[in-house]
Scaffold this motif. Structure first.
Motif, PDB file in Angstrom:
ATOM      1  N   LEU A 147       0.836  -1.205   0.000  1.00  0.00           N
ATOM      2  CA  LEU A 147       0.000   0.000   0.000  1.00  0.00           C
ATOM      3  C   LEU A 147       0.868   1.252   0.000  1.00  0.00           C
ATOM      4  O   LEU A 147       0.587   2.222  -0.728  1.00  0.00           O
ATOM      5  N   PHE A 148       1.949   1.211   0.797  1.00  0.00           N
ATOM      6  CA  PHE A 148       2.850   2.354   0.856  1.00  0.00           C
ATOM      7  C   PHE A 148       3.502   2.617  -0.501  1.00  0.00           C
ATOM      8  O   PHE A 148       3.539   3.756  -0.987  1.00  0.00           O
ATOM      9  N   LEU A 149       4.013   1.548  -1.120  1.00  0.00           N
ATOM     10  CA  LEU A 149       4.652   1.709  -2.425  1.00  0.00           C
ATOM     11  C   LEU A 149       3.661   2.169  -3.481  1.00  0.00           C
ATOM     12  O   LEU A 149       3.990   3.001  -4.346  1.00  0.00           O
ATOM     13  N   ARG A 150       2.435   1.637  -3.408  1.00  0.00           N
ATOM     14  CA  ARG A 150       1.416   2.053  -4.369  1.00  0.00           C
ATOM     15  C   ARG A 150       1.127   3.550  -4.236  1.00  0.00           C
ATOM     16  O   ARG A 150       0.999   4.279  -5.239  1.00  0.00           O
ATOM     17  N   ASN A 151       1.047   4.020  -3.005  1.00  0.00           N
ATOM     18  CA  ASN A 151       0.792   5.448  -2.784  1.00  0.00           C
ATOM     19  C   ASN A 151       1.965   6.295  -3.254  1.00  0.00           C
ATOM     20  O   ASN A 151       1.773   7.369  -3.850  1.00  0.00           O
ATOM     21  N   ILE A 152       3.204   5.803  -2.957  1.00  0.00           N
ATOM     22  CA  ILE A 152       4.386   6.551  -3.392  1.00  0.00           C
ATOM     23  C   ILE A 152       4.441   6.643  -4.908  1.00  0.00           C
ATOM     24  O   ILE A 152       4.700   7.722  -5.486  1.00  0.00           O
ATOM     25  N   HIS A 187       1.960   6.453  -6.948  1.00  0.00           N
ATOM     26  CA  HIS A 187       0.883   7.337  -7.409  1.00  0.00           C
ATOM     27  C   HIS A 187       1.285   8.802  -7.255  1.00  0.00           C
ATOM     28  O   HIS A 187       1.063   9.624  -8.169  1.00  0.00           O
ATOM     29  N   GLU A 188       1.913   9.121  -6.112  1.00  0.00           N
ATOM     30  CA  GLU A 188       2.331  10.503  -5.885  1.00  0.00           C
ATOM     31  C   GLU A 188       3.427  10.914  -6.858  1.00  0.00           C
ATOM     32  O   GLU A 188       3.500  12.090  -7.254  1.00  0.00           O
ATOM     33  N   LEU A 189       4.271   9.969  -7.242  1.00  0.00           N
ATOM     34  CA  LEU A 189       5.326  10.279  -8.206  1.00  0.00           C
ATOM     35  C   LEU A 189       4.770  10.441  -9.616  1.00  0.00           C
ATOM     36  O   LEU A 189       5.243  11.282 -10.394  1.00  0.00           O
ATOM     37  N   LYS A 190       3.783   9.605  -9.938  1.00  0.00           N
ATOM     38  CA  LYS A 190       3.233   9.661 -11.293  1.00  0.00           C
ATOM     39  C   LYS A 190       2.381  10.900 -11.524  1.00  0.00           C
ATOM     40  O   LYS A 190       2.286  11.397 -12.660  1.00  0.00           O
ATOM     41  N   MET A 203      11.786   9.421 -16.170  1.00  0.00           N
ATOM     42  CA  MET A 203      11.164   9.274 -14.844  1.00  0.00           C
ATOM     43  C   MET A 203      10.106   8.172 -14.860  1.00  0.00           C
ATOM     44  O   MET A 203       9.998   7.403 -13.899  1.00  0.00           O
ATOM     45  N   GLU A 204       9.344   8.076 -15.929  1.00  0.00           N
ATOM     46  CA  GLU A 204       8.364   6.993 -16.034  1.00  0.00           C
ATOM     47  C   GLU A 204       9.061   5.633 -16.067  1.00  0.00           C
ATOM     48  O   GLU A 204       8.625   4.670 -15.402  1.00  0.00           O
ATOM     49  N   ASN A 205      10.129   5.563 -16.853  1.00  0.00           N
ATOM     50  CA  ASN A 205      10.885   4.313 -16.914  1.00  0.00           C
ATOM     51  C   ASN A 205      11.509   3.970 -15.559  1.00  0.00           C
ATOM     52  O   ASN A 205      11.560   2.808 -15.158  1.00  0.00           O
ATOM     53  N   LEU A 206      11.964   4.998 -14.848  1.00  0.00           N
ATOM     54  CA  LEU A 206      12.562   4.787 -13.539  1.00  0.00           C
ATOM     55  C   LEU A 206      11.539   4.252 -12.547  1.00  0.00           C
ATOM     56  O   LEU A 206      11.821   3.329 -11.768  1.00  0.00           O
ATOM     57  N   ILE A 207      10.323   4.779 -12.574  1.00  0.00           N
ATOM     58  CA  ILE A 207       9.274   4.310 -11.674  1.00  0.00           C
ATOM     59  C   ILE A 207       8.923   2.853 -11.975  1.00  0.00           C
ATOM     60  O   ILE A 207       8.794   2.015 -11.074  1.00  0.00           O
ATOM     61  N   ALA A 208       8.766   2.534 -13.284  1.00  0.00           N
ATOM     62  CA  ALA A 208       8.472   1.149 -13.670  1.00  0.00           C
ATOM     63  C   ALA A 208       9.609   0.228 -13.247  1.00  0.00           C
ATOM     64  O   ALA A 208       9.386  -0.916 -12.798  1.00  0.00           O
ATOM     65  N   GLU A 233      11.423  -3.816  -6.854  1.00  0.00           N
ATOM     66  CA  GLU A 233      10.785  -4.114  -5.566  1.00  0.00           C
ATOM     67  C   GLU A 233      10.111  -5.471  -5.595  1.00  0.00           C
ATOM     68  O   GLU A 233      10.188  -6.242  -4.635  1.00  0.00           O
ATOM     69  N   GLN A 234       9.460  -5.788  -6.712  1.00  0.00           N
ATOM     70  CA  GLN A 234       8.779  -7.083  -6.818  1.00  0.00           C
ATOM     71  C   GLN A 234       9.773  -8.243  -6.780  1.00  0.00           C
ATOM     72  O   GLN A 234       9.523  -9.266  -6.145  1.00  0.00           O
ATOM     73  N   ILE A 235      10.902  -8.075  -7.453  1.00  0.00           N
ATOM     74  CA  ILE A 235      11.897  -9.155  -7.488  1.00  0.00           C
ATOM     75  C   ILE A 235      12.603  -9.287  -6.143  1.00  0.00           C
ATOM     76  O   ILE A 235      12.779 -10.389  -5.626  1.00  0.00           O
ATOM     77  N   THR A 236      13.002  -8.159  -5.545  1.00  0.00           N
ATOM     78  CA  THR A 236      13.712  -8.229  -4.259  1.00  0.00           C
ATOM     79  C   THR A 236      12.815  -8.742  -3.147  1.00  0.00           C
ATOM     80  O   THR A 236      13.296  -9.342  -2.182  1.00  0.00           O
ATOM     81  N   SER A 237      11.511  -8.518  -3.236  1.00  0.00           N
ATOM     82  CA  SER A 237      10.588  -9.012  -2.218  1.00  0.00           C
ATOM     83  C   SER A 237      10.161 -10.451  -2.480  1.00  0.00           C
ATOM     84  O   SER A 237       9.465 -11.053  -1.664  1.00  0.00           O
ATOM     85  N   GLY A 238      10.544 -11.009  -3.645  1.00  0.00           N
ATOM     86  CA  GLY A 238      10.182 -12.377  -3.966  1.00  0.00           C
ATOM     87  C   GLY A 238       8.818 -12.516  -4.601  1.00  0.00           C
ATOM     88  O   GLY A 238       8.353 -13.624  -4.837  1.00  0.00           O
TER      89      GLY A 238
END
Length: 418
Positions: A216-221, A223-226, A255-260, A266-271
């Protein structure tokens, strides 16, 4: 399989049962030998009494034998057929005359489950003398063996039943590692394994809560960046064409590429997402990393041998970018040299040696700063290490001849190599 606790317990009980069987076999042999000796003594005593009764008339003989605790029965053929040989061998300590009579069959020593018999086949009339209740074999060894065997098997079953929830525990953990979805065990037992299962349920419930909060935190971050990027892109059409507009367009795209890229890292490091492994050209990864860092010519010197690596190319470009960026930040001349030797890729930069406490382990911790740098979050090497671990690669560090080297060994230990 050789380390399985179930196998070890099974082997322990199997050895215990075999040892118990051997022990009872030896005991049975000893008791059998004593039983044979007892029958020999009883038969010898009976034969001696019979020899003493020879001078008596038949009626007096019967009374004489009864007075000594023996009884006489008619040697009916049907009765004789039910009897067995009383002695396995003719005892050598018997008088020679008795041994001859036994060999010639004039005297037969017989028995059943309870009594000992001496059958005088040539007597007139034939005589069957009985010594009651001396041929009984003790039953307690068999009863004790069966009792102990049943007790061991029952104990084995109870232990295995107690440990069986371990398989459920292992299955739940394995399922979580493979799928990412934990199935609560909800054990109602009161033993130690149940306590571990309930503790694991509680820990995984808290972990799921933290993971959900993180998402949820990452999703909000994100969203705020986008949002400002979207607003900026909407404003671009109102700007006149020129160098400033072109720079803004490239910046918003980067910046869009950086966010993606951050989302995928994050998905890979979190498994949550496995790397999409394919063949990657290290030179192309270096060029892409240079583009992400907006580096000019002369900053990066790359020497590659053309060997491709099996990895997630998009994410490995991020790894290369962070290693190049880290090398430049802490380089004394602002340059970095990349040398590839087969599956080994080393990122060199000149600089002073680090303190002894600055090890690879501490350098790859999140938010670690070796030097004060207001433009660094201390996440570059942490992301590198996380992605390298997700690929089952190896990250190494060494310092020699005034140069730092972060080396990636792109050999997956889970994949066979020629």
């Amino acid at each position: 399989m050789g380390h399985s606790i179930f196998l070890r317990i099974t082997l322990f009980f199997l050895v215990a049962i075999i040892a118990m069987g051997i022990g009872f076999y030896a005991l049975n042999q000893k008791l059998g030998h004593e039983y044979e000796k007892r029958l020999e003594r009883e038969a010898e005593n009976l034969l001696l009494i019979l020899r003493k009764s020879i001078p008596f008339a038949p009626a007096d003989r019967r009374s004489f034998l009864q007075d000594h605790g023996y009884s006489i029965a008619e040697p009916h053929p049907d009765l004789i057929k039910t009897l067995h040989t009383g002695l396995a061998n003719i005892p050598e300590n018997y008088p020679e005359a008795i041994q001859d009579s036994l060999k010639e069959g004039r005297i037969q020593i017989l028995k059943d489950d309870h009594h000992l018999y001496v059958y005088l086949t040539k007597a007139s009339p034939p005589l069957l003398v009985i010594k009651a209740d001396v041929a009984k074999r003790p039953l307690w060894p068999e009863a004790l063996f069966i009792t102990l065997l049943v007790s061991l098997l029952l104990l084995y079953w109870l232990i295995i039943k107690t440990l069986f929830p371990l398989k459920t525990l292992i299955h739940a953990i394995t399922h979580y590692a493979q799928v990412g979805n934990y199935i609560p065990i909800k054990s109602i037992q009161k033993d130690e394994i149940a306590l571990v299962a309930r503790a694991l349920d509680n820990a995984m419930e808290k972990n799921q809560t933290l993971m959900e909060a993180r998402r949820l935190f990452l999703r909000n971050i994100m969203h705020e960046l986008k949002t400002p990027i979207t607003v900026g892109k909407l404003a671009l059409p109102f700007l006149k064409k020129g160098e400033e507009k072109s720079i803004l367009e490239r910046a918003f795209l980067r910046m869009e590429n950086l966010i993606a890229e951050l989302v995928r890292v994050e998905q890979i490091t979190s498994g949550a997402l496995a790397p999409h492994v394919q063949q990657c050209d290290p030179k192309s990864l270096i060029d892409k990393a240079k583009g992400l860092l907006f580096l000019g010519e002369g900053v990066v010197e790359a020497i590659t041998d053309g060997t491709s690596i099996d990895a997630d190319c998009e994410i490995m470009a991020t790894v290369f970018k962070n290693l190049i960026d880290n090398a430049i930040k802490y380089s004394s001349d602002g340059k970095v040299t990349i040398i590839q030797t087969n599956e080994r890729i080393c990122f060199y930069n000149t600089g002073e040696p680090w303190p002894s406490d600055a090890t690879l382990k501490t350098l790859t911790e999140p938010f670690f700063h070796h030097h004060d740098n207001p433009h660094s979050f201390g996440l570059g090497l942490y992301i590198v290490k996380s992605v390298i671990d997700a690929h089952n690669f190896t990250l190494k560090y060494r310092y020699a001849q005034g140069k730092h080297c972060f080396e990636i060994v792109c050999r997956n230990p889970l994949v066979p190599h020629d």
